[in-house]
Motif scaffolding. Structure first.
Motif, PDB file in Angstrom:
ATOM      1  N   GLU A  94     -15.130   2.907  -1.241  1.00 20.76           N
ATOM      2  CA  GLU A  94     -13.681   2.858  -1.395  1.00 20.76           C
ATOM      3  C   GLU A  94     -13.074   4.259  -1.448  1.00 20.76           C
ATOM      4  OE1 GLU A  94     -13.716  -1.318  -3.958  1.00 20.76           O
ATOM      5  OE2 GLU A  94     -12.361   0.312  -4.521  1.00 20.76           O
ATOM      6  N   GLY A  95     -11.751   4.295  -1.542  1.00 19.76           N
ATOM      7  CA  GLY A  95     -11.043   5.563  -1.595  1.00 19.76           C
ATOM      8  C   GLY A  95     -10.930   6.108  -3.005  1.00 19.76           C
ATOM      9  N   LEU A  96     -10.096   7.123  -3.161  1.00 17.31           N
ATOM     10  CA  LEU A  96      -9.900   7.783  -4.445  1.00 17.31           C
ATOM     11  C   LEU A  96      -8.769   7.121  -5.215  1.00 17.31           C
ATOM     12  CD1 LEU A  96     -10.080  11.472  -3.291  1.00 17.31           C
ATOM     13  CD2 LEU A  96     -11.609  10.442  -4.951  1.00 17.31           C
TER      14      LEU A  96
ATOM     15  N   TYR B 146     -12.149  11.219   5.792  1.00 21.31           N
ATOM     16  CA  TYR B 146     -10.901  11.968   5.761  1.00 21.31           C
ATOM     17  C   TYR B 146      -9.877  11.172   4.949  1.00 21.31           C
ATOM     18  CZ  TYR B 146     -13.058  14.859   9.284  1.00 21.31           C
ATOM     19  OH  TYR B 146     -13.922  15.708   9.935  1.00 21.31           O
ATOM     20  N   PHE B 147      -9.312  11.853   3.956  1.00 18.87           N
ATOM     21  CA  PHE B 147      -8.335  11.214   3.084  1.00 18.87           C
ATOM     22  C   PHE B 147      -6.956  11.813   3.301  1.00 18.87           C
ATOM     23  CE2 PHE B 147     -10.715   8.443   0.398  1.00 18.87           C
ATOM     24  CZ  PHE B 147     -11.980   8.988   0.296  1.00 18.87           C
ATOM     25  N   CYS B 148      -5.995  10.933   3.488  1.00 21.01           N
ATOM     26  CA  CYS B 148      -4.603  11.325   3.478  1.00 21.01           C
ATOM     27  C   CYS B 148      -4.084  11.166   2.051  1.00 21.01           C
ATOM     28  CB  CYS B 148      -3.817  10.423   4.421  1.00 21.01           C
ATOM     29  SG  CYS B 148      -2.058  10.758   4.509  1.00 21.01           S
ATOM     30  N   ALA B 149      -3.105  11.985   1.668  1.00 19.51           N
ATOM     31  CA  ALA B 149      -2.551  11.901   0.322  1.00 19.51           C
ATOM     32  C   ALA B 149      -1.100  12.351   0.347  1.00 19.51           C
ATOM     33  CB  ALA B 149      -3.353  12.773  -0.648  1.00 19.51           C
ATOM     34  N   SER B 150      -0.377  12.000  -0.718  1.00 18.41           N
ATOM     35  CA  SER B 150       1.009  12.450  -0.808  1.00 18.41           C
ATOM     36  C   SER B 150       1.382  12.708  -2.260  1.00 18.41           C
ATOM     37  CB  SER B 150       1.962  11.433  -0.189  1.00 18.41           C
ATOM     38  OG  SER B 150       2.088  10.288  -0.998  1.00 18.41           O
ATOM     39  N   SER B 151       2.421  13.503  -2.440  1.00 15.74           N
ATOM     40  CA  SER B 151       2.931  13.752  -3.796  1.00 15.74           C
ATOM     41  C   SER B 151       4.430  13.988  -3.735  1.00 15.74           C
ATOM     42  CB  SER B 151       2.243  14.948  -4.440  1.00 15.74           C
ATOM     43  OG  SER B 151       2.618  16.148  -3.804  1.00 15.74           O
TER      44      SER B 151
ATOM     45  N   THR C 224       0.838  -1.184   0.000  1.00 14.42           N
ATOM     46  CA  THR C 224       0.000   0.000   0.000  1.00 14.42           C
ATOM     47  C   THR C 224       0.874   1.235   0.000  1.00 14.42           C
ATOM     48  OG1 THR C 224      -1.675  -1.196   1.235  1.00 14.42           O
ATOM     49  CG2 THR C 224      -1.826   1.199   1.222  1.00 14.42           C
ATOM     50  N   ALA C 225       0.643   2.165  -0.943  1.00 14.65           N
ATOM     51  CA  ALA C 225       1.494   3.331  -1.071  1.00 14.65           C
ATOM     52  C   ALA C 225       1.193   4.359   0.022  1.00 14.65           C
ATOM     53  CB  ALA C 225       1.311   3.943  -2.451  1.00 14.65           C
ATOM     54  N   VAL C 226      -0.098   4.675   0.202  1.00 12.86           N
ATOM     55  CA  VAL C 226      -0.535   5.587   1.242  1.00 12.86           C
ATOM     56  C   VAL C 226      -1.534   4.819   2.107  1.00 12.86           C
ATOM     57  CG1 VAL C 226      -1.585   7.797   1.778  1.00 12.86           C
ATOM     58  CG2 VAL C 226      -0.263   7.540  -0.333  1.00 12.86           C
ATOM     59  N   SER C 227      -1.197   4.640   3.356  1.00  9.50           N
ATOM     60  CA  SER C 227      -2.080   3.869   4.236  1.00  9.50           C
ATOM     61  C   SER C 227      -2.493   4.727   5.417  1.00  9.50           C
ATOM     62  CB  SER C 227      -1.380   2.595   4.718  1.00  9.50           C
ATOM     63  OG  SER C 227      -0.196   2.924   5.410  1.00  9.50           O
ATOM     64  N   GLN C 228      -3.749   4.583   5.807  1.00 13.05           N
ATOM     65  CA  GLN C 228      -4.254   5.352   6.918  1.00 13.05           C
ATOM     66  C   GLN C 228      -5.094   4.469   7.808  1.00 13.05           C
ATOM     67  OE1 GLN C 228      -6.589   8.030   3.798  1.00 13.05           O
ATOM     68  NE2 GLN C 228      -7.536   8.240   5.821  1.00 13.05           N
TER      69      GLN C 228
ATOM     70  N   LEU D 294       9.175  10.450 -12.340  1.00 13.83           N
ATOM     71  CA  LEU D 294       8.401   9.269 -11.978  1.00 13.83           C
ATOM     72  C   LEU D 294       7.102   9.654 -11.298  1.00 13.83           C
ATOM     73  CD1 LEU D 294      11.129   6.765 -10.734  1.00 13.83           C
ATOM     74  CD2 LEU D 294       9.842   6.731 -12.865  1.00 13.83           C
ATOM     75  N   SER D 295       7.171  10.587 -10.369  1.00 12.26           N
ATOM     76  CA  SER D 295       5.951  10.976  -9.663  1.00 12.26           C
ATOM     77  C   SER D 295       5.118  11.942 -10.487  1.00 12.26           C
ATOM     78  CB  SER D 295       6.314  11.621  -8.325  1.00 12.26           C
ATOM     79  OG  SER D 295       6.939  10.704  -7.479  1.00 12.26           O
ATOM     80  N   GLY D 296       5.796  12.722 -11.315  1.00  7.80           N
ATOM     81  CA  GLY D 296       5.077  13.732 -12.082  1.00  7.80           C
ATOM     82  C   GLY D 296       4.400  14.690 -11.148  1.00  7.80           C
ATOM     83  N   ASN D 297       3.192  15.068 -11.494  1.00  9.95           N
ATOM     84  CA  ASN D 297       2.466  16.024 -10.682  1.00  9.95           C
ATOM     85  C   ASN D 297       1.297  15.347  -9.991  1.00  9.95           C
ATOM     86  OD1 ASN D 297       2.348  18.576  -9.719  1.00  9.95           O
ATOM     87  ND2 ASN D 297       1.205  19.413 -11.439  1.00  9.95           N
ATOM     88  N   THR D 298       1.380  14.031  -9.790  1.00 13.49           N
ATOM     89  CA  THR D 298       0.242  13.253  -9.312  1.00 13.49           C
ATOM     90  C   THR D 298       0.196  13.215  -7.799  1.00 13.49           C
ATOM     91  OG1 THR D 298       0.343  11.873 -11.280  1.00 13.49           O
ATOM     92  CG2 THR D 298      -0.869  11.002  -9.400  1.00 13.49           C
ATOM     93  N   ILE D 299      -0.993  13.308  -7.258  1.00 14.95           N
ATOM     94  CA  ILE D 299      -1.231  13.149  -5.824  1.00 14.95           C
ATOM     95  C   ILE D 299      -1.905  11.808  -5.614  1.00 14.95           C
ATOM     96  CG2 ILE D 299      -2.470  14.064  -3.832  1.00 14.95           C
ATOM     97  CD1 ILE D 299      -2.010  16.847  -4.929  1.00 14.95           C
ATOM     98  N   TYR D 300      -1.342  11.002  -4.713  1.00 13.23           N
ATOM     99  CA  TYR D 300      -1.844   9.665  -4.440  1.00 13.23           C
ATOM    100  C   TYR D 300      -2.585   9.669  -3.105  1.00 13.23           C
ATOM    101  CZ  TYR D 300       1.306   8.335  -8.179  1.00 13.23           C
ATOM    102  OH  TYR D 300       1.938   8.246  -9.397  1.00 13.23           O
ATOM    103  N   PHE D 301      -3.737   9.008  -3.120  1.00 12.49           N
ATOM    104  CA  PHE D 301      -4.602   9.028  -1.948  1.00 12.49           C
ATOM    105  C   PHE D 301      -4.607   7.702  -1.200  1.00 12.49           C
ATOM    106  CE2 PHE D 301      -6.920  13.031  -2.096  1.00 12.49           C
ATOM    107  CZ  PHE D 301      -6.555  13.497  -3.342  1.00 12.49           C
ATOM    108  N   GLY D 302      -4.820   7.802   0.107  1.00 17.31           N
ATOM    109  CA  GLY D 302      -5.104   6.625   0.903  1.00 17.31           C
ATOM    110  C   GLY D 302      -6.547   6.197   0.698  1.00 17.31           C
ATOM    111  N   GLU D 303      -6.948   5.149   1.406  1.00 13.24           N
ATOM    112  CA  GLU D 303      -8.281   4.575   1.224  1.00 13.24           C
ATOM    113  C   GLU D 303      -9.365   5.289   2.015  1.00 13.24           C
ATOM    114  OE1 GLU D 303      -7.065   0.068  -0.122  1.00 13.24           O
ATOM    115  OE2 GLU D 303      -8.126   0.367   1.763  1.00 13.24           O
TER     116      GLU D 303
END
Lengths: 115, 114
Positions: free
Chosen positions: B42-44, A89-94, A2-6, A99-108
């Motif tokens: 689910e999430g985003l 509530y969503f946690c996210a990271s960028s 899991t990339a972003v876990s909460q 490789l990452s570009g401008n993308t924000i990745y979200f937790g579940e």
């Protein structure tokens, strides 16, 4: 992996309580966020945290406080919970770079219900 | 400031129909544009993105083209399936990067009937 876990994913608590939601990312990103999704599915940024710089959304009550022990973690602490805090509530990271570009990745997401 | 406008729905289609979800934006500079999808409970998840004008993002049969002249990023799919039922969010991020996050549209609830 899991990339972003909460955690927790689901939380039911009484008004007036204090609770925390934890978030961890294993992507090596420098920037982390907290978003709130209300009952109408609308998503709004609450906080962003970039290399120890915290940027606060002015509309967020000061009962909400983010804490970042290191750049891989951004926890959300909420004091004196109110009924209106019920939301997802969503946690996210960028990151930066090709490789990452401008993308924000979200937790579940963490489904918080205040009763 | 930055803003995103998208059709709110719900949008109800039959399986194998053609899908278009409109999205237009207002932004200073040259933002990156995204479509995220949220399946029930689910999430985003990132669906696709485009980082400059005329770029086309595509994934899972979905496509969207960054149109600077019309400030649009409409989502299309040629033949939808029941499993595509979800809420779709159009979003922009200012290309300056940093700790500025995403600005989302209000989401479009898509319902695909068999």
């Amino acid at each position: 992996d899991t990339a972003v876990s909460q955690t927790p994913k689901y939380l039911v608590t009484q008004m007036g309580n204090d609770k925390s939601i934890k978030c961890e990312q294993n992507l090596g990103h420098d920037t982390m966020y907290w978003y709130k999704q209300d009952s109408k599915k609308f998503l709004k940024i609450m906080f962003s945290y970039n290399n120890k710089e915290l940027i606060i959304n002015e509309t967020v009550p000061n009962r909400f406080s983010p804490k970042s022990p290191d750049k891989a973690h951004l926890n959300l602490h909420i004091n004196s919970l109110e009924l209106g805090d019920s939301a997802v509530y969503f946690c996210a990271s960028s990151g930066r770079g090709e490789l990452s570009g401008n993308t924000i990745y979200f937790g579940e997401g963490s489904w918080l219900t205040v009763v | 400031g930055n803003s995103v406008t998208q059709m709110e729905g719900p949008v109800t289609l039959s399986e194998e129909a053609f899908l278009t979800i409109n999205c237009t934006y207002t932004a200073t500079g040259y933002p990156s544009l995204f479509w995220y999808v949220q399946y029930p409970g689910e999430g985003l998840q990132l669906l696709l993105k485009a980082t400059k004008a005329d770029d086309k993002g595509s994934n899972k049969g979905f496509e969207a083209t960054y149109r600077k002249e019309t400030t649009s990023f409409h989502l299309e799919k040629g033949s939808v399936q029941v499993s595509d039922s979800a809420v779709y969010f159009c979003a922009l991020r200012y290309s300056g990067g940093g700790a500025d996050g995403l600005t989302f549209g209000k989401g479009t609830h898509l319902i695909i009937q068999p």
